[in-house]
Structure formats: C-alpha cells, structure tokens
Design a protein around this motif. Structure first.
Motif, PDB file in Angstrom:
ATOM      1  N   PRO A 127      -1.633   8.009 -14.315  1.00 28.67           N
ATOM      2  CA  PRO A 127      -2.724   7.632 -13.164  1.00 28.67           C
ATOM      3  C   PRO A 127      -3.362   6.334 -13.438  1.00 28.67           C
ATOM      4  N   THR A 181       0.235   6.354   7.303  1.00 26.85           N
ATOM      5  CA  THR A 181      -0.890   7.255   6.712  1.00 26.85           C
ATOM      6  C   THR A 181      -1.271   6.589   5.461  1.00 26.85           C
ATOM      7  N   ARG A 182      -0.380   5.700   4.964  1.00 29.57           N
ATOM      8  CA  ARG A 182      -0.610   5.036   3.516  1.00 29.57           C
ATOM      9  C   ARG A 182      -0.809   3.643   3.761  1.00 29.57           C
ATOM     10  N   ALA A 185       5.895   7.065   4.653  1.00 27.38           N
ATOM     11  CA  ALA A 185       4.390   6.555   4.724  1.00 27.38           C
ATOM     12  C   ALA A 185       4.368   5.489   5.849  1.00 27.38           C
ATOM     13  N   ARG A 236       2.570   1.597  -3.711  1.00 30.50           N
ATOM     14  CA  ARG A 236       1.657   2.000  -4.826  1.00 30.50           C
ATOM     15  C   ARG A 236       1.283   3.316  -4.292  1.00 30.50           C
ATOM     16  N   SER A 237       0.740   3.711  -3.314  1.00 29.88           N
ATOM     17  CA  SER A 237       0.593   5.307  -3.310  1.00 29.88           C
ATOM     18  C   SER A 237       1.539   6.164  -3.182  1.00 29.88           C
ATOM     19  N   SER A 238       2.873   5.765  -3.392  1.00 26.04           N
ATOM     20  CA  SER A 238       4.083   6.731  -3.589  1.00 26.04           C
ATOM     21  C   SER A 238       4.570   6.772  -4.869  1.00 26.04           C
ATOM     22  N   TRP A 239       4.142   5.836  -5.785  1.00 26.21           N
ATOM     23  CA  TRP A 239       4.252   6.036  -7.308  1.00 26.21           C
ATOM     24  C   TRP A 239       3.836   7.158  -7.777  1.00 26.21           C
ATOM     25  N   ARG A 277       0.932  -1.185  -0.077  1.00 20.54           N
ATOM     26  CA  ARG A 277       0.106  -0.186   0.039  1.00 20.54           C
ATOM     27  C   ARG A 277       0.733   1.317  -0.151  1.00 20.54           C
ATOM     28  N   ALA A 278       2.045   1.078   0.899  1.00 24.95           N
ATOM     29  CA  ALA A 278       2.857   2.518   0.845  1.00 24.95           C
ATOM     30  C   ALA A 278       3.608   2.704  -0.481  1.00 24.95           C
ATOM     31  N   ARG A 292       9.501   8.426   0.171  1.00 23.57           N
ATOM     32  CA  ARG A 292       8.087   8.436   0.432  1.00 23.57           C
ATOM     33  C   ARG A 292       7.450   6.984   1.034  1.00 23.57           C
TER      34      ARG A 292
END
Length: 129
Positions: free
Chosen positions: A32, A128-129, A123, A14-17, A11-12, A119
């Motif tokens: 995106p 939070t991610r 996270a 993928r949300s940082s890409w 999750r961290a 990132r």
C-alpha cells in the motif's frame, strides 16, 4: 457513464489498485505504500478503454540489465500520461517508449485487468472515488 475529467479517472484508477490488480511477478513487491507497483499494464489498458490513444511500452533496466517492460499511454501523438511512473526505485531506469498494438483480450494479465476495469468503471459510474 457521464463525462469525467482526467483527474476523476486518475482518482478512480488509483483508488482501485490492489495486489489483485498487480502483475503477478510484482505481487511480492506490491505494498500500500507503493500502490503503483506492478499496475502499469492493467492501468494503461483501462485508460486506453476510457480515452483511446496509443499504448506505449518501454524497457526497464536495473544495473544496466533488462528486467521488465513498463506501459503507459500516449494521446494526440505527443501527450503522454503515465499514472504509474512513481512505482520505480531510483536504480530502475525506464527507457524510451515504443507504440505497440493492444494485446488480445485474454492476455497474461487478463484477470487482473478485468478486476481493475470493473472497479474503475463502477467508481466512475457512481462517482464515489
């Protein structure tokens, strides 16, 4: 950093890409709607930082012609984790992987890797991610 599950780490990551963590030659194709595009090298290195294991690299072919390399991770000699596999179009085929040595800290993706690593670690630290 507290202990995290692979799901937390995924999750961290993928949300940082972003386009700024993508391989430079893939930036024109990054979007995106396909956030994994061009993220394999940086993602494999960050996952290696977090969990160790082996780095694996396979050839990517389009119309039977080599176009690039794809990177992923292997753990315990048989468990493979590829967080960016979905980036490929149906006509792009990834061949079998070979375990490779980790490239030097300053490689062609040095800036993109550092951005993604910072990132992801942030996270995971703040949850939070």
């Amino acid at each position: 950093m507290p202990i995290r599950t692979l799901m937390d780490i995924e999750r961290a990551i993928r949300s940082s890409w972003g386009a700024d963590t993508c391989a430079p030659e893939d930036v024109p194709d990054w979007h995106p709607s396909n956030p994994a595009r061009g993220q394999c090298g940086t993602t494999a290195l960050v996952l290696n930082d977090l969990l160790g294991g082996d780095l694996v690299r396979g050839e990517v072919h389009r119309d039977r012609r080599w176009v690039d390399f794809h990177w992923w991770n292997r753990f315990a000699k048989s468990l493979e984790v590829d967080l960016t596999r979905e980036q490929f179009a149906p006509d792009e085929i990834v061949g079998p992987g070979t375990v490779i040595e980790r490239p030097p800290a300053i490689c062609r993706l040095g800036g993109e890797y550092e951005t993604l690593r910072n990132r992801v670690f942030a996270a995971l630290d703040d949850g939070t991610r």
